[in-house]
Design an enzyme around this catalytic site. Structure first.
Site, PDB file in Angstrom:
ATOM      1  N   THR A 120       5.237  -3.019  -0.559  1.00 16.00           N
ATOM      2  CA  THR A 120       4.979  -2.652   0.637  1.00 16.00           C
ATOM      3  C   THR A 120       6.374  -2.427   1.285  1.00 16.00           C
ATOM      4  OG1 THR A 120       3.044  -3.584   0.719  1.00 16.00           O
ATOM      5  CG2 THR A 120       3.874  -3.221   2.726  1.00 16.00           C
ATOM      6  N   LYS A 122      -0.926   2.038   4.600  1.00 19.28           N
ATOM      7  CA  LYS A 122      -1.065   0.411   4.125  1.00 19.28           C
ATOM      8  C   LYS A 122      -0.812  -0.549   5.208  1.00 19.28           C
ATOM      9  CE  LYS A 122      -0.233  -3.175   1.674  1.00 19.28           C
ATOM     10  NZ  LYS A 122      -0.971  -4.074   0.613  1.00 19.28           N
ATOM     11  N   CYS A 161       0.442 -11.061   3.419  1.00 16.70           N
ATOM     12  CA  CYS A 161       0.426  -9.653   3.925  1.00 16.70           C
ATOM     13  C   CYS A 161       0.448  -9.425   5.173  1.00 16.70           C
ATOM     14  CB  CYS A 161      -0.761  -8.852   3.160  1.00 16.70           C
ATOM     15  SG  CYS A 161      -0.370  -8.538   1.426  1.00 16.70           S
ATOM     16  N   GLU A 175      -6.039 -11.398  -2.631  1.00 18.01           N
ATOM     17  CA  GLU A 175      -5.968 -12.419  -3.574  1.00 18.01           C
ATOM     18  C   GLU A 175      -7.281 -12.961  -3.484  1.00 18.01           C
ATOM     19  OE1 GLU A 175      -2.936 -15.011  -2.754  1.00 18.01           O
ATOM     20  OE2 GLU A 175      -1.341 -13.681  -2.103  1.00 18.01           O
TER      21      GLU A 175
END
Ligand code: UDX
Length: 439
Positions: free
Chosen positions: A122, A205, A261, A156
């Site tokens: 990212t 994203k 994230c 995850e």
């Protein structure tokens, strides 16, 4: 020599490697960390992820996956290279691109024939141009290559399932032939494919993670209002979620979001806005609400007990969510020092993760067993909704406890059951006994 080279054997890289090997391709994973590579070569993982160890062991035996610590040779041997290196946050919120830059440097130095560079890391919008520049700067003689942005959306705890059954594949590419090569690699997956510009692919994203974080901060802020009004935020979220325009996911109120994230990507968007002379006021509030959520919830709970001082509190779960051993930005790591500052004695348990040494003090200790952490505790605080806690036999466990206070930081427990067992139950704006009738 294999079909694909993946640079960076972290969460995204390893999941991508195992996924492509499952899809029938041969894969080489590069990482400079020898300790990590030795672990992987023996079929072990540097982190916990359900189902991954078994697949890795199988793929090593089949010869569909191998690992290397030699970047230049690996780059020369492959024409498709996935960049999956980490992009941690700098202190100002910007993404640290040093690993991306190092990988680009190696690619430039080593390439002697065409390469397709697929970026899964990212990175900020526009980084594809920097990567191009870094590669060209390090080429001895000009050699053609393409760069495609191909962000990853895996979670995850369900990384493999997400990677094998994606909601969508996003491809940011300016070159049709390069797009076709990538599509061939994904051919066995059936899901919508969005082909757009590299810049838009990256923004998809960031926007996806920022929107999910916004849903969580929205419900957490609304929960703050629901508390004094004695309204269950769980019932409110359930009622809202039936509207398909809203949906019921990511509306669970609690002690806040963590992980590698959401916090990082929200900060990176704020940084990008600032660099462009803009303010993303919604995102600013999303981050602010999340940063203050643990302290807010703790102070609401404190009002129920008047003080946590000298109270023995069992803190259950320290990872940022269940089914992972990842502690990055985990709310429990804010809660434990905050509770400690209130002079509580803290007994921590987690099924997988160990508390960082700097948090272990005279007041804070970690126990191997759940029973050990609960023994003699006056109160329980659930920080992570591991099924080990949600499904535990609390009718038996309550015998180890000294008190009957149960603070549920994830609104995850069977509250009616706990109340029937004699617990005094407090969730996050989800307290006491509500009727909760669903037809
Ligand atoms: C997230 C995105 O979901 C994934 O698409 C992206 O690729 C990486 O970031 P991840 O960080 O693994 O994945 O975890 P996720 O399941 O999204 O949860 C993030 C955090 O939000 C956790 O701390 C979780 O506890 C919290 N959360 C989630 C809530 O507080 N409430 C919710 O309703 C959902």
């Amino acid at each position: 020599m294999s079909d694909i080279l993946i640079m960076g054997m972290g969460y995204v890289g390893l999941t991508t490697a195992i996924t492509f090997a499952e899809l029938g391709w041969t894969v080489t994973g590069f990482d400079p960390d020898m300790m990590k590579l030795n672990l992987l070569r023996s079929g072990d993982l540097p982190f916990y992820e359900h189902g991954m160890k078994q697949l890795l062991t199988k793929q090593i035996a089949e010869g569909s996956i191998r690992f290397t610590e030699q970047p230049l040779q690996a780059i020369q041997d492959h024409s498709v290279i996935f960049l999956c290196v980490g992009t941690p946050s700098n202190s100002d919120g910007s993404a640290n691109l040093s690993y991306v830059q190092q990988a680009a440097l190696w690619i430039g130095q080593a390439m002697d024939a065409y390469k397709l560079v697929v970026v899964k890391s990212t990175v900020p919008v526009g980084t594809n141009e920097n990567i191009r520049k870094w590669i060209v700067m390090n080429q001895a003689t000009p050699v053609n290559f393409d760069i495609i942005m191909n962000p990853e959306f895996l979670r995850e705890g369900s990384a493999l399932a997400d990677a094998m059954n994606p909601d969508r594949i996003v491809i940011g590419s300016d070159e049709e032939a390069a797009t076709a090569t990538l599509l061939k690699l994904y051919a066995k997956l059936s899901c919508p494919v969005i082909v757009t510009t590299p810049q838009a692919a990256i923004m998809i994203k960031y926007a996806s993670n920022a929107f999910l974080a916004t849903k969580i901060s929205f419900i957490n802020e609304l929960a703050r209002l629901c508390e004094p009004l004695d309204v269950s935020i769980v019932d409110v979220a359930q009622g809202m979620g039936y509207d398909p325009r809203i949906g019921n996911s990511f509306l669970k109120a609690g002690i806040g979001y963590g992980g590698s994230c959401f916090p990082k990507d929200v900060d990176a968007l704020l940084y990008a806005a600032d660099r462009n002379g803009l303010t993303l006021s919604i995102m600013e509030q999303v981050a602010k609400i999340n940063r203050s959520q643990v302290v807010h919830v703790l102070s609401q709970w404190e009002q129920r007990v008047s003080s946590f001082a000298a109270m023995t509190v069992a803190v259950l779960g320290i990872t940022f969510k269940p089914n992972t051993d990842d502690l990055r930005e985990a709310p429990a790591l804010t809660l434990i020092p905050a509770l400690s500052a209130k002079q509580a004695i803290i007994r921590v348990h987690d099924p997988l993760a160990k508390l960082p040494a700097n948090l272990l003090t005279d007041q804070v200790s970690q126990y191997e067993s759940l029973e050990g952490a609960l023994t003699g505790a006056d109160a329980v605080i659930l920080c992570t909704e591991w099924s080990d806690y949600v499904k535990a036999d609390w009718s038996k466990l309550k015998a180890s406890l000294n008190g009957r206070l149960f603070f549920d930081g994830r609104n995850a427990m069977d509250r009616q059951l706990l109340i029937r067992l004699g617990f005094e139950y407090y969730g996050v704006s989800h307290n006491g006994e509500y009727p909760s009738v669903t037809r």
